[in-house]
Scaffold this active site. Structure first.
Site, mmCIF file in Angstrom:
data_model
loop_
_atom_site.group_PDB
_atom_site.id
_atom_site.type_symbol
_atom_site.label_atom_id
_atom_site.label_comp_id
_atom_site.label_asym_id
_atom_site.label_seq_id
_atom_site.Cartn_x
_atom_site.Cartn_y
_atom_site.Cartn_z
ATOM 1 C CB SER A 47 -0.914 -0.003 1.234
ATOM 2 O OG SER A 47 -1.314 1.209 1.430
ATOM 3 C CE1 TYR B 197 -4.419 -1.955 5.083
ATOM 4 C CE2 TYR B 197 -2.994 -0.055 4.721
ATOM 5 C CZ TYR B 197 -3.897 -0.968 4.377
ATOM 6 O OH TYR B 197 -3.922 -1.253 2.705
HETATM 7 P P1 NAD Z 1 -11.608 -6.452 0.026
HETATM 8 O O1 NAD Z 1 -12.050 -6.209 1.332
HETATM 9 O O2 NAD Z 1 -12.276 -6.049 -1.328
HETATM 10 O O3 NAD Z 1 -10.919 -7.664 -0.285
HETATM 11 C C1 NAD Z 1 -9.888 -8.464 0.752
HETATM 12 C C2 NAD Z 1 -10.069 -9.794 0.378
HETATM 13 O O4 NAD Z 1 -9.358 -10.431 1.374
HETATM 14 C C3 NAD Z 1 -11.505 -10.608 0.274
HETATM 15 O O5 NAD Z 1 -11.521 -11.500 -0.565
HETATM 16 C C4 NAD Z 1 -11.735 -11.255 1.667
HETATM 17 O O6 NAD Z 1 -12.512 -12.228 2.090
HETATM 18 C C5 NAD Z 1 -10.268 -11.354 2.126
HETATM 19 N N1 NAD Z 1 -9.999 -11.616 3.567
HETATM 20 C C6 NAD Z 1 -9.955 -10.764 4.563
HETATM 21 N N2 NAD Z 1 -9.707 -11.633 5.704
HETATM 22 C C7 NAD Z 1 -9.216 -12.732 5.466
HETATM 23 C C8 NAD Z 1 -8.810 -13.792 6.173
HETATM 24 N N3 NAD Z 1 -8.385 -13.811 7.468
HETATM 25 N N4 NAD Z 1 -8.256 -14.968 5.367
HETATM 26 C C9 NAD Z 1 -8.744 -15.054 3.998
HETATM 27 N N5 NAD Z 1 -9.006 -13.883 3.191
HETATM 28 C C10 NAD Z 1 -9.203 -12.944 3.724
HETATM 29 O O7 NAD Z 1 -10.376 -5.462 0.079
HETATM 30 P P2 NAD Z 1 -9.313 -4.561 -1.344
HETATM 31 O O8 NAD Z 1 -9.369 -3.307 -1.244
HETATM 32 O O9 NAD Z 1 -9.362 -5.561 -2.482
HETATM 33 O O10 NAD Z 1 -7.499 -5.041 -0.469
HETATM 34 C C11 NAD Z 1 -6.934 -6.088 -1.164
HETATM 35 C C12 NAD Z 1 -5.584 -5.707 -0.580
HETATM 36 O O11 NAD Z 1 -5.165 -4.335 -1.288
HETATM 37 C C13 NAD Z 1 -5.449 -5.646 0.895
HETATM 38 O O12 NAD Z 1 -4.039 -6.320 1.206
HETATM 39 C C14 NAD Z 1 -5.476 -4.136 1.073
HETATM 40 O O13 NAD Z 1 -4.368 -3.530 2.069
HETATM 41 C C15 NAD Z 1 -4.596 -3.544 -0.331
HETATM 42 N N6 NAD Z 1 -4.820 -2.250 -0.719
HETATM 43 C C16 NAD Z 1 -6.091 -1.808 -0.796
HETATM 44 C C17 NAD Z 1 -6.369 -0.162 -0.972
HETATM 45 C C18 NAD Z 1 -7.839 0.180 -1.410
HETATM 46 O O14 NAD Z 1 -7.839 1.210 -1.489
HETATM 47 N N7 NAD Z 1 -8.796 -0.632 -1.661
HETATM 48 C C19 NAD Z 1 -5.111 0.432 -1.348
HETATM 49 C C20 NAD Z 1 -3.795 0.143 -0.974
HETATM 50 C C21 NAD Z 1 -3.875 -1.404 -0.602
#
Ligand code: NAD
Length: 258
Positions: free
Chosen positions: A140, A153
């Site tokens: 991130s 985080y």
């Molecule tokens: P999301 O909530 O849409 O998806 C998260 C996924 O992780 C889901 O499939 C969920 O079921 C799974 N998950 C959660 N807890 C779990 C566990 N204990 N075991 C197995 N699976 C689990 O989130 P996203 O926004 O797509 O985020 C995905 C990645 O990208 C994360 O690592 C997040 O930190 C990173 N990220 C997101 C953003 C953003 O703005 N959305 C920005 C930077 C980084």
């Protein structure tokens, strides 16, 4: 040779977009993440319909090392070794540090950091045997800079940057690369749903929620799309990216340039 990609947390958002992008290349896909059984069936069918590879789902909870070991063993048993590992599962919790619940700290460190240690250590022997492998960690902008109230985080995302570099050095001569992707604010279904709610509660337009609240720190004032992140993951997994290792690629609309 058909490649096999394991993508953690791929039932939604960025992970799902990455799974779809790899499926389109004909790769076998191992999906993982939470969701209702009918949703997971629909996602699995959807991803399977995109390419010629086989798509399976494994329900491992990323807080549980034994379930993570089973995920990786299942992938290897079904498809031979894992070629591409995308550590994507991640969660957030927002609270000032002195009030941060200990169980939330432990959960975030487990999912956002330690799970990648467990998947990587399971994947490496097979990658080394093949002399080819790609490890892509979804970090991130918070792997590079902090924001208040996100201590666990930010700590986990900074940690994954260090793990990425260490792994890259250990396997540099084995045809394996390890890199992080550092997205800024990405438009995932979760974020999308918050826009009308915030507009209502703050009494401002949806456009103002996006530019003045959500994207205040993102100079382009535009969300990154999940497809843009997925396309970067595809590139990092390509042979053209063989000399990119032990580093990160930011996709943050200028956030960390400030
Ligand atoms: P999301 O909530 O849409 O998806 C998260 C996924 O992780 C889901 O499939 C969920 O079921 C799974 N998950 C959660 N807890 C779990 C566990 N204990 N075991 C197995 N699976 C689990 O989130 P996203 O926004 O797509 O985020 C995905 C990645 O990208 C994360 O690592 C997040 O930190 C990173 N990220 C997101 C953003 C953003 O703005 N959305 C920005 C930077 C980084």
């Amino acid at each position: 040779m058909t490649k096999t990609a394991v993508i953690t947390g791929s039932t939604s958002g960025i992970g799902l977009a990455i799974a779809k992008a790899f499926a389109k290349t004909g790769a076998n896909i191992v999906l993982n993440g939470f969701g209702a059984p009918d949703e997971i069936r629909a996602v699995t069918d959807d991803v399977a319909g995109l390419g010629s590879g086989t798509v399976i789902y494994h329900p491992a909870d990323m807080t549980k090392p034994d379930e993570i070991a089973d995920l990786m063993a299942t992938a290897a048993a079904r498809f031979g070794e894992v070629d591409i590992l995308v550590n994507n599962a991640g969660v957030q919790y927002v609270e000032k540090v002195e009030d941060f619940p200990v169980e939330q700290w432990d959960r975030i460190i487990a999912i956002n950091l330690s799970s990648s240690f467990h998947t990587i250590r399971a994947a490496l022997p097979g990658m080394k045997a093949k002399g080819w492998g790609r490890i892509i960690n979804i970090a991130s902008a918070h792997g590079l800079v902090a924001s208040p109230f996100k201590s666990a985080y930010v700590a986990a995302k900074h940690g994954i940057m260090g793990l990425t570099k260490t792994v890259a050095l250990e396997v540099a001569e084995s045809g394996i690369t390890a890199n992080s992707i550092c997205p800024g604010y990405v438009l995932t279904p979760l974020v999308e749903k918050q826009i009308p709610d915030q507009a209502r509660t703050r009494g401002i337009t949806e456009a103002q929620v996006v530019s003045d609240v959500m994207l205040k720190g993102q100079p382009t004032k535009k969300f990154i799309t999940v497809e843009q992140v997925a396309s970067l993951a595809l590139y990092l997994a390509s042979d053209d990216a063989a000399q990119i290792t032990g580093t990160h690629v930011s996709m943050d609309g200028g956030w960390t340039a400030q």
